[in-house]
Enzyme design. Structure first.
Site, PDB file in Angstrom:
ATOM      1  N   HIS A   1      -6.684  -9.498  -7.351  1.00 25.79           N
ATOM      2  CA  HIS A   1      -7.668  -8.534  -6.589  1.00 25.79           C
ATOM      3  C   HIS A   1      -8.826  -8.482  -7.323  1.00 25.79           C
ATOM      4  O   HIS A   1      -9.041  -8.543  -8.447  1.00 25.79           O
ATOM      5  CB  HIS A   1      -6.901  -7.165  -6.814  1.00 25.79           C
ATOM      6  CG  HIS A   1      -7.885  -6.070  -6.202  1.00 25.79           C
ATOM      7  ND1 HIS A   1      -7.448  -4.883  -6.013  1.00 25.79           N
ATOM      8  CD2 HIS A   1      -9.265  -6.088  -5.730  1.00 25.79           C
ATOM      9  CE1 HIS A   1      -8.276  -3.846  -5.087  1.00 25.79           C
ATOM     10  NE2 HIS A   1      -9.626  -4.789  -5.044  1.00 25.79           N
TER      11      HIS A   1
ATOM     12  N   GLY B   1      -5.694  -5.725   2.785  1.00 21.43           N
ATOM     13  CA  GLY B   1      -5.022  -4.413   2.544  1.00 21.43           C
ATOM     14  C   GLY B   1      -5.513  -3.461   3.528  1.00 21.43           C
ATOM     15  O   GLY B   1      -5.021  -3.400   5.031  1.00 21.43           O
TER      16      GLY B   1
ATOM     17  N   GLN C   1       7.720  -5.428  -4.113  1.00 27.99           N
ATOM     18  CA  GLN C   1       6.745  -5.287  -5.117  1.00 27.99           C
ATOM     19  C   GLN C   1       7.268  -4.239  -6.031  1.00 27.99           C
ATOM     20  O   GLN C   1       7.582  -3.135  -5.723  1.00 27.99           O
ATOM     21  CB  GLN C   1       5.250  -4.715  -4.825  1.00 27.99           C
ATOM     22  CG  GLN C   1       4.335  -4.522  -6.078  1.00 27.99           C
ATOM     23  CD  GLN C   1       2.827  -4.315  -6.341  1.00 27.99           C
ATOM     24  OE1 GLN C   1       2.718  -3.088  -5.638  1.00 27.99           O
ATOM     25  NE2 GLN C   1       1.890  -5.155  -5.917  1.00 27.99           N
TER      26      GLN C   1
ATOM     27  N   CYS D   1      -2.378  -1.759 -10.105  1.00 30.58           N
ATOM     28  CA  CYS D   1      -2.473  -0.302  -9.579  1.00 30.58           C
ATOM     29  C   CYS D   1      -3.118   0.589 -10.446  1.00 30.58           C
ATOM     30  O   CYS D   1      -2.842   0.401 -11.843  1.00 30.58           O
ATOM     31  CB  CYS D   1      -1.363   0.113  -9.045  1.00 30.58           C
ATOM     32  SG  CYS D   1      -1.442   2.045  -8.442  1.00 30.58           S
TER      33      CYS D   1
ATOM     34  N   LYS E   1       0.798  -9.677  -8.887  1.00 30.63           N
ATOM     35  CA  LYS E   1      -0.623  -9.227  -8.415  1.00 30.63           C
ATOM     36  C   LYS E   1      -1.333  -8.449  -9.327  1.00 30.63           C
ATOM     37  O   LYS E   1      -0.934  -7.633 -10.073  1.00 30.63           O
ATOM     38  CB  LYS E   1      -0.328  -8.206  -7.242  1.00 30.63           C
ATOM     39  CG  LYS E   1      -1.512  -7.934  -6.549  1.00 30.63           C
ATOM     40  CD  LYS E   1      -1.237  -6.944  -5.360  1.00 30.63           C
ATOM     41  CE  LYS E   1      -2.609  -6.751  -4.326  1.00 30.63           C
ATOM     42  NZ  LYS E   1      -3.613  -5.748  -5.046  1.00 30.63           N
TER      43      LYS E   1
ATOM     44  N   ASN F   1      -7.595 -11.230  -3.083  1.00 38.01           N
ATOM     45  CA  ASN F   1      -7.443  -9.915  -2.500  1.00 38.01           C
ATOM     46  C   ASN F   1      -8.536  -9.117  -2.745  1.00 38.01           C
ATOM     47  O   ASN F   1      -9.135  -9.352  -3.823  1.00 38.01           O
ATOM     48  CB  ASN F   1      -6.020  -9.254  -3.163  1.00 38.01           C
ATOM     49  CG  ASN F   1      -5.962  -7.831  -2.586  1.00 38.01           C
ATOM     50  OD1 ASN F   1      -5.905  -6.854  -3.389  1.00 38.01           O
ATOM     51  ND2 ASN F   1      -6.285  -7.539  -1.427  1.00 38.01           N
TER      52      ASN F   1
ATOM     53  N   MET G   1       0.689  -0.936  -0.181  1.00 36.95           N
ATOM     54  CA  MET G   1       0.025   0.096   0.005  1.00 36.95           C
ATOM     55  C   MET G   1       0.978   1.218  -0.106  1.00 36.95           C
ATOM     56  O   MET G   1       1.826   1.608   0.802  1.00 36.95           O
ATOM     57  CB  MET G   1      -0.858   0.057   1.343  1.00 36.95           C
ATOM     58  CG  MET G   1      -2.111  -1.240   1.043  1.00 36.95           C
ATOM     59  SD  MET G   1      -3.044  -1.311   2.720  1.00 36.95           S
ATOM     60  CE  MET G   1      -1.947  -2.167   3.694  1.00 36.95           C
TER      61      MET G   1
END
Length: 330
Positions: free
Chosen positions: A169, A232, A68, A98, A137, A209, A16
């Site tokens: 996610h 998260g 990451q 992201c 991810k 996630n 994060m």
């Protein structure tokens, strides 16, 4: 001691931005000995072209910990991965999830869901460069893509390049029309789709996630057959609820400290940070939610928020705030 990142990924704390720095991870590691911790996203250009090696700093106590990376150039990512492996990370993760504007302009993050072939090239180059595991991810899709078509193709192509572990996610990312914050809440969750991927790709290690806030939820996904769960914001805002008890519930090993003991254990770390020229607020901003929902939590937050920025603030402030918590609990 380094622990196995793949095993630790049964429960992971998500990367994060602006939150999961080394101070945050140090606190989380006190609460859980086993959960896999992630860095904030570090861009490959910052490491390779910018020489920002300070972004790789972490303490040995944080293991198991994953780096990451963000990027889309295979050669550059390979070099950044090599730097991460040399720094001692247990896993190198590629960000394909992201949705921020900055990420899109750099052609990495969620926009790469549209280019599974390029992601496969990146993964192959990174795996060639390092001995530690390379993971991805991702989202279930972006914009007008149909996740039930896009996600299987993505997993198949990137898996064929050698990636064996994915964190999914369970939301689309809308790159146009939604802010990064809205992308964390507005697109609906599709847990069932991720569960179906578990059935289709038996050879892959799949973690889920998105929207997971409790250990009971995490345990439920593991019991349903998923290999791992990544939490998260809940792990950040209420770390005790997610991480205290995680070692017993998820890993079958009672471990980790109580919030009170974790706060006390942070005091020597704070002393070291201050002696190196750091500020108390840089550490305590990650500790504000430590007693969320408990008597004294408001006083704890108030004392730290109002006092930690002062030039003379130190461990004594944390001890004073802790006394408020323990007094209310008596």
């Amino acid at each position: 001691m380094k622990l196995n990142a793949k095993y630790a990924s049964r429960l992971a704390v998500a990367p994060m931005m602006d939150w999961t720095d080394t101070h945050c991870r140090t606190l989380h590691r006190l609460l859980s000995r086993h959960a896999l911790l992630y860095t904030e996203m570090v861009t490959a250009p910052a490491l390779v072209r910018g020489g920002a090696v300070h972004l790789l700093e972490f303490t040995p106590d944080e293991h198991p910990v994953a780096l990451q990376l963000g990027g889309s150039d295979p050669a550059e990512l390979a070099q950044a991965a090599r730097m991460g492996a040399q720094a001692g990370y247990d896993e190198i993760n590629l960000n394909v999830g992201c949705p921020s504007d900055r990420v899109q302009s750099g052609t990495f993050g969620a926009v790469l869901m549209k280019q599974p072939g390029l992601v496969a090239e990146c993964v192959a180059a990174m795996r060639e460069a390092v001995d530690v595991e390379v993971t991805v991810k991702c989202r279930i899709g972006v914009d007008d893509q149909k996740p039930e078509e896009v996600l299987p193709e993505f997993l198949s192509r990137v898996g064929a390049a050698g990636c064996e572990r994915f964190i999914i996610h369970a939301r689309k990312a809308w790159l146009q029309g939604l802010s990064p914050k809205e992308n964390r809440d507005i697109p609906p969750l599709d847990y069932d789709l991720v569960q179906r991927m578990r059935g289709l790709f038996g050879g892959l290690h799949l973690s889920i996630n998105g929207g997971i806030t409790t250990l009971a939820q995490a345990r439920g996904f593991l019991d349903a057959g998923l290999d791992g769960v990544m939490v998260g914001r809940a792990a950040y805002h209420d770390p005790a609820a997610v991480l205290v008890g995680a070692d017993a519930a998820i890993f079958g090993d009672p471990g980790g400290l109580s919030p009170e003991d974790a706060a006390r254990a942070m005091l020597p770390y704070i002393e070291t940070h201050l002696s190196a020229g750091g500020k108390l607020s840089q550490v305590t901003r990650h500790m504000l939610g430590l007693f969320q929902g408990r008597p004294g939590a408001r006083a704890w937050r108030r004392i730290l928020s109002e006092g930690a920025h002062r030039p003379d603030a130190g461990p004594a402030l944390v001890e004073r705030a802790l006394r408020e918590v323990t007094a209310r609990a008596a």
